[in-house]
Design a protein around this motif. Structure first.
Motif, PDB file in Angstrom:
ATOM      1  N   VAL A 198       0.859  -1.186   0.000  1.00  0.00           N
ATOM      2  CA  VAL A 198       0.000   0.000   0.000  1.00  0.00           C
ATOM      3  C   VAL A 198       0.896   1.237   0.000  1.00  0.00           C
ATOM      4  CG1 VAL A 198      -1.867  -1.188   1.210  1.00  0.00           C
ATOM      5  CG2 VAL A 198      -0.212   0.116   2.522  1.00  0.00           C
ATOM      6  N   ASP A 199       0.424   2.317  -0.613  1.00  0.00           N
ATOM      7  CA  ASP A 199       1.199   3.557  -0.607  1.00  0.00           C
ATOM      8  C   ASP A 199       0.548   4.636   0.237  1.00  0.00           C
ATOM      9  OD1 ASP A 199      -0.844   4.679  -2.396  1.00  0.00           O
ATOM     10  OD2 ASP A 199       0.143   3.531  -3.956  1.00  0.00           O
ATOM     11  N   THR A 200      -0.700   4.395   0.706  1.00  0.00           N
ATOM     12  CA  THR A 200      -1.405   5.379   1.518  1.00  0.00           C
ATOM     13  C   THR A 200      -2.122   4.697   2.667  1.00  0.00           C
ATOM     14  OG1 THR A 200      -1.794   6.771  -0.436  1.00  0.00           O
ATOM     15  CG2 THR A 200      -3.137   7.226   1.493  1.00  0.00           C
ATOM     16  N   MET A 201      -2.011   5.259   3.869  1.00  0.00           N
ATOM     17  CA  MET A 201      -2.800   4.816   5.008  1.00  0.00           C
ATOM     18  C   MET A 201      -3.831   5.898   5.316  1.00  0.00           C
ATOM     19  SD  MET A 201      -1.936   4.295   9.053  1.00  0.00           S
ATOM     20  CE  MET A 201      -0.834   2.905   8.973  1.00  0.00           C
ATOM     21  N   ALA A 202      -5.100   5.587   5.110  1.00  0.00           N
ATOM     22  CA  ALA A 202      -6.176   6.507   5.440  1.00  0.00           C
ATOM     23  C   ALA A 202      -6.593   6.248   6.885  1.00  0.00           C
ATOM     24  CB  ALA A 202      -7.359   6.317   4.498  1.00  0.00           C
ATOM     25  N   ILE A 203      -6.232   7.172   7.773  1.00  0.00           N
ATOM     26  CA  ILE A 203      -6.548   7.043   9.198  1.00  0.00           C
ATOM     27  C   ILE A 203      -7.918   7.678   9.407  1.00  0.00           C
ATOM     28  CG2 ILE A 203      -5.752   7.513  11.547  1.00  0.00           C
ATOM     29  CD1 ILE A 203      -2.950   8.036  10.260  1.00  0.00           C
ATOM     30  N   VAL A 204      -8.935   6.837   9.558  1.00  0.00           N
ATOM     31  CA  VAL A 204     -10.313   7.314   9.641  1.00  0.00           C
ATOM     32  C   VAL A 204     -10.641   7.596  11.107  1.00  0.00           C
ATOM     33  CG1 VAL A 204     -12.715   6.858   9.037  1.00  0.00           C
ATOM     34  CG2 VAL A 204     -10.868   5.886   7.646  1.00  0.00           C
ATOM     35  N   THR A 205     -11.025   8.829  11.384  1.00  0.00           N
ATOM     36  CA  THR A 205     -11.310   9.268  12.749  1.00  0.00           C
ATOM     37  C   THR A 205     -12.608  10.069  12.772  1.00  0.00           C
ATOM     38  OG1 THR A 205      -8.940   9.430  13.226  1.00  0.00           O
ATOM     39  CG2 THR A 205     -10.422  10.569  14.725  1.00  0.00           C
ATOM     40  N   ALA A 206     -13.507   9.703  13.674  1.00  0.00           N
ATOM     41  CA  ALA A 206     -14.746  10.463  13.835  1.00  0.00           C
ATOM     42  C   ALA A 206     -14.472  11.674  14.722  1.00  0.00           C
ATOM     43  CB  ALA A 206     -15.833   9.593  14.447  1.00  0.00           C
ATOM     44  N   CYS A 247      -0.893   5.397  14.511  1.00  0.00           N
ATOM     45  CA  CYS A 247      -1.001   5.086  13.079  1.00  0.00           C
ATOM     46  C   CYS A 247       0.016   5.880  12.270  1.00  0.00           C
ATOM     47  CB  CYS A 247      -2.421   5.376  12.593  1.00  0.00           C
ATOM     48  SG  CYS A 247      -3.664   4.224  13.220  1.00  0.00           S
ATOM     49  N   LEU A 248       0.239   7.141  12.654  1.00  0.00           N
ATOM     50  CA  LEU A 248       1.237   7.953  11.945  1.00  0.00           C
ATOM     51  C   LEU A 248       2.629   7.353  12.102  1.00  0.00           C
ATOM     52  CD1 LEU A 248       0.036  11.573  12.843  1.00  0.00           C
ATOM     53  CD2 LEU A 248      -0.076  10.455  10.605  1.00  0.00           C
ATOM     54  N   VAL A 249       2.940   6.852  13.296  1.00  0.00           N
ATOM     55  CA  VAL A 249       4.237   6.218  13.525  1.00  0.00           C
ATOM     56  C   VAL A 249       4.365   4.961  12.651  1.00  0.00           C
ATOM     57  CG1 VAL A 249       5.669   4.989  15.201  1.00  0.00           C
ATOM     58  CG2 VAL A 249       4.514   7.111  15.855  1.00  0.00           C
ATOM     59  N   ALA A 250       3.323   4.107  12.684  1.00  0.00           N
ATOM     60  CA  ALA A 250       3.374   2.871  11.912  1.00  0.00           C
ATOM     61  C   ALA A 250       3.516   3.162  10.423  1.00  0.00           C
ATOM     62  CB  ALA A 250       2.111   2.043  12.168  1.00  0.00           C
ATOM     63  N   ALA A 251       2.818   4.192   9.935  1.00  0.00           N
ATOM     64  CA  ALA A 251       2.908   4.548   8.528  1.00  0.00           C
ATOM     65  C   ALA A 251       4.310   5.038   8.186  1.00  0.00           C
ATOM     66  CB  ALA A 251       1.873   5.620   8.192  1.00  0.00           C
ATOM     67  N   THR A 252       4.883   5.875   9.030  1.00  0.00           N
ATOM     68  CA  THR A 252       6.220   6.410   8.775  1.00  0.00           C
ATOM     69  C   THR A 252       7.257   5.293   8.731  1.00  0.00           C
ATOM     70  OG1 THR A 252       5.653   8.505   9.849  1.00  0.00           O
ATOM     71  CG2 THR A 252       7.990   7.991   9.614  1.00  0.00           C
ATOM     72  N   VAL A 253       7.195   4.370   9.703  1.00  0.00           N
ATOM     73  CA  VAL A 253       8.153   3.265   9.759  1.00  0.00           C
ATOM     74  C   VAL A 253       8.023   2.367   8.529  1.00  0.00           C
ATOM     75  CG1 VAL A 253       8.782   1.179  11.042  1.00  0.00           C
ATOM     76  CG2 VAL A 253       8.325   3.305  12.267  1.00  0.00           C
ATOM     77  N   ASP A 259      11.777   9.984  14.801  1.00  0.00           N
ATOM     78  CA  ASP A 259      11.707  10.329  13.383  1.00  0.00           C
ATOM     79  C   ASP A 259      10.269  10.414  12.901  1.00  0.00           C
ATOM     80  OD1 ASP A 259      14.452  10.407  13.234  1.00  0.00           O
ATOM     81  OD2 ASP A 259      14.634   8.330  12.572  1.00  0.00           O
ATOM     82  N   ALA A 260       9.375   9.621  13.538  1.00  0.00           N
ATOM     83  CA  ALA A 260       7.971   9.639  13.147  1.00  0.00           C
ATOM     84  C   ALA A 260       7.251  10.879  13.683  1.00  0.00           C
ATOM     85  CB  ALA A 260       7.273   8.378  13.638  1.00  0.00           C
ATOM     86  N   PHE A 261       7.732  11.433  14.793  1.00  0.00           N
ATOM     87  CA  PHE A 261       7.184  12.684  15.337  1.00  0.00           C
ATOM     88  C   PHE A 261       8.007  13.829  14.752  1.00  0.00           C
ATOM     89  CE2 PHE A 261       5.272   9.735  18.187  1.00  0.00           C
ATOM     90  CZ  PHE A 261       4.182  10.364  18.773  1.00  0.00           C
ATOM     91  N   THR A 262       7.769  14.114  13.488  1.00  0.00           N
ATOM     92  CA  THR A 262       8.629  15.068  12.780  1.00  0.00           C
ATOM     93  C   THR A 262       8.596  16.457  13.395  1.00  0.00           C
ATOM     94  OG1 THR A 262       6.808  15.440  11.229  1.00  0.00           O
ATOM     95  CG2 THR A 262       8.471  13.821  10.607  1.00  0.00           C
ATOM     96  N   ASP A 263       7.455  16.844  13.976  1.00  0.00           N
ATOM     97  CA  ASP A 263       7.372  18.174  14.587  1.00  0.00           C
ATOM     98  C   ASP A 263       8.260  18.275  15.807  1.00  0.00           C
ATOM     99  OD1 ASP A 263       5.676  16.241  15.661  1.00  0.00           O
ATOM    100  OD2 ASP A 263       4.292  17.704  16.505  1.00  0.00           O
ATOM    101  N   LEU A 264       8.389  17.157  16.552  1.00  0.00           N
ATOM    102  CA  LEU A 264       9.243  17.152  17.742  1.00  0.00           C
ATOM    103  C   LEU A 264      10.709  16.906  17.375  1.00  0.00           C
ATOM    104  CD1 LEU A 264       6.983  15.121  20.201  1.00  0.00           C
ATOM    105  CD2 LEU A 264       7.207  17.601  20.014  1.00  0.00           C
ATOM    106  N   ALA A 265      10.942  16.175  16.297  1.00  0.00           N
ATOM    107  CA  ALA A 265      12.315  15.882  15.897  1.00  0.00           C
ATOM    108  C   ALA A 265      13.079  17.166  15.591  1.00  0.00           C
ATOM    109  CB  ALA A 265      12.316  14.957  14.683  1.00  0.00           C
ATOM    110  N   VAL A 266      12.401  18.146  15.009  1.00  0.00           N
ATOM    111  CA  VAL A 266      13.043  19.435  14.724  1.00  0.00           C
ATOM    112  C   VAL A 266      13.457  20.119  16.018  1.00  0.00           C
ATOM    113  CG1 VAL A 266      12.683  21.718  13.744  1.00  0.00           C
ATOM    114  CG2 VAL A 266      11.801  19.709  12.562  1.00  0.00           C
ATOM    115  N   LEU A 267      12.583  20.083  17.007  1.00  0.00           N
ATOM    116  CA  LEU A 267      12.876  20.737  18.283  1.00  0.00           C
ATOM    117  C   LEU A 267      13.968  20.000  19.044  1.00  0.00           C
ATOM    118  CD1 LEU A 267       9.226  21.524  19.487  1.00  0.00           C
ATOM    119  CD2 LEU A 267      10.715  22.885  18.010  1.00  0.00           C
ATOM    120  N   ALA A 268      14.044  18.678  18.869  1.00  0.00           N
ATOM    121  CA  ALA A 268      15.020  17.870  19.616  1.00  0.00           C
ATOM    122  C   ALA A 268      16.453  18.156  19.201  1.00  0.00           C
ATOM    123  CB  ALA A 268      14.713  16.385  19.427  1.00  0.00           C
ATOM    124  N   GLU A 269      16.639  18.867  18.095  1.00  0.00           N
ATOM    125  CA  GLU A 269      17.998  19.225  17.688  1.00  0.00           C
ATOM    126  C   GLU A 269      18.677  20.140  18.695  1.00  0.00           C
ATOM    127  OE1 GLU A 269      17.651  20.887  13.823  1.00  0.00           O
ATOM    128  OE2 GLU A 269      17.021  18.999  12.864  1.00  0.00           O
TER     129      GLU A 269
END
Length: 347
Positions: A126-134, A148-154, A285-295
């Motif tokens: 698969v090339d896309t994970m559609a994370i369905v959330t109500a 799910c975002l972590v699993a997709a990134t990995v 690496d999957a938490f890209t927003d935090l990875a930038v700050l962790a530098e």
């Protein structure tokens, strides 16, 4: 008939039964199966795989197959492209054999829980994970989305947020948490006449892609699938009034072709999406927003709550670089602590 005394017997009278295991020379050479035909796995049921032939000059037909012995216990999941031999007519009562699994472009897995390192393969290629959330009924759970975002990134899969039931709650507040990630998203709402607004936009996004739908029970996955694939007839369910959770309606993963091209794979609704198969060092690496700050953190920082001189708390509090905020940091740390408990070198 002359009876013989036991003393008259010798070794020539004894018939030795050959050892079947050693009666044929062993070889590591496997048959090439050059006449095998390609097929895509669409579902799995009790040791039998339902496939669809992919030969361009063949009539589209479903073929039931079993696993060849030479494949051992290799997992075969919906989305896999395999090679079939034997009876590929698809007639009732016929059975082909899967003799090869084509190299996968992606392989999505999960575990029962974060402290369970045994993998549960879900889908392949698969090339896309559609994370369905109500957005309401049931309440959205950011922790599930983060997992799910972590699993997709990995797995190297592009994530897509599909927010349903926007007629019950506006999506802006929920989306604010994921804006720094730049994750593609689509919002759907149901009108009084039963029509689903946002469905056309979702169709355009999924066209030509191979997409897996993932989400809690009751969030509307089956409803979306029935609208995307005419005749899919996936059962839909309501949300429990007491627990606020959805009831399981799909019991197995099912891959279906989209009318506009591409494939969509529906998965059973899950209570949790364990990441026990993910290494601790892959998580940040999957938490890209935090990875930038962790530098800004010192070398070797664990980024956990008790880490000395960790820069994440101060930077998140200041909203640095458009950070998603404390909720994302707390989610990361909960997952990081669980994954480190699985690692004997980190524990």
């Amino acid at each position: 008939m002359v009876r013989r005394s036991i003393r008259d017997w010798d070794e020539s009278d004894v018939r030795i039964r050959p050892n079947r295991r050693g009666s044929r020379p062993r070889t590591k050479d496997r048959p090439r199966h050059e006449d095998a035909v390609p097929a895509r796995v669409v579902s799995v049921d009790r040791g039998r795989w339902r496939t669809v032939l992919l030969e361009p000059d063949a009539n589209v037909r479903a073929v039931t197959a079993m696993r060849a012995r030479e494949l051992g216990r290799s997992p075969i999941v919906p989305g896999d492209v395999v090679a079939l031999v034997g009876d590929t007519s698809g007639r009732d009562g016929t059975l082909a054999r899967i003799v090869r699994i084509q190299e996968r472009t992606s392989f999505l897995r999960r575990s029962a829980d974060d402290d369970d390192t045994s993998e549960r393969p879900l889908v392949a290629n698969v090339d896309t994970m559609a994370i369905v959330t109500a957005l309401a009924d049931p309440e959205p759970r950011g922790g599930m989305v983060d997992r799910c975002l972590v699993a997709a990134t990995v797995a190297g899969i592009r994530p897509l947020l599909v927010l349903t039931k926007a007629d019950l709650r506006a999506p802006e507040e929920f989306l604010r948490s994921y804006a720094p990630l730049g994750v593609e998203h689509v919002v759907t709402r149901r009108h009084d006449d039963g029509e689903i607004a946002g469905l056309a936009a979702l169709r355009d996004i999924l066209a030509g892609r191979t997409t897996v739908l993932v989400g809690h029970s009751g969030v509307g996955k089956s409803t979306l699938l029935n609208a995307l694939v005419p005749g899919a007839d996936r059962a839909t369910g309501a949300v429990n009034d007491v627990t606020g959770r959805g009831r399981h309606t799909s019991s197995s993963a099912l891959a279906m072709p989209l009318p506009q091209g591409g494939w969509v794979i529906d998965t059973p609704g899950v209570r949790s999406f364990g990441l026990g198969h993910v290494r601790a060092e892959e998580l940040l690496d999957a938490f890209t927003d935090l990875a930038v700050l962790a530098e800004e953190c010192p070398r070797g920082c664990s980024h956990l709550a008790d880490a000395p001189d960790c820069a994440l708390d101060a930077q998140v509090a200041q909203g640095a670089a458009g950070s998603a905020g404390p909720a994302r940091l707390a989610s990361y740390r909960r997952l990081a602590e669980a994954l480190r408990r699985n690692d004997p070198w980190e524990a």
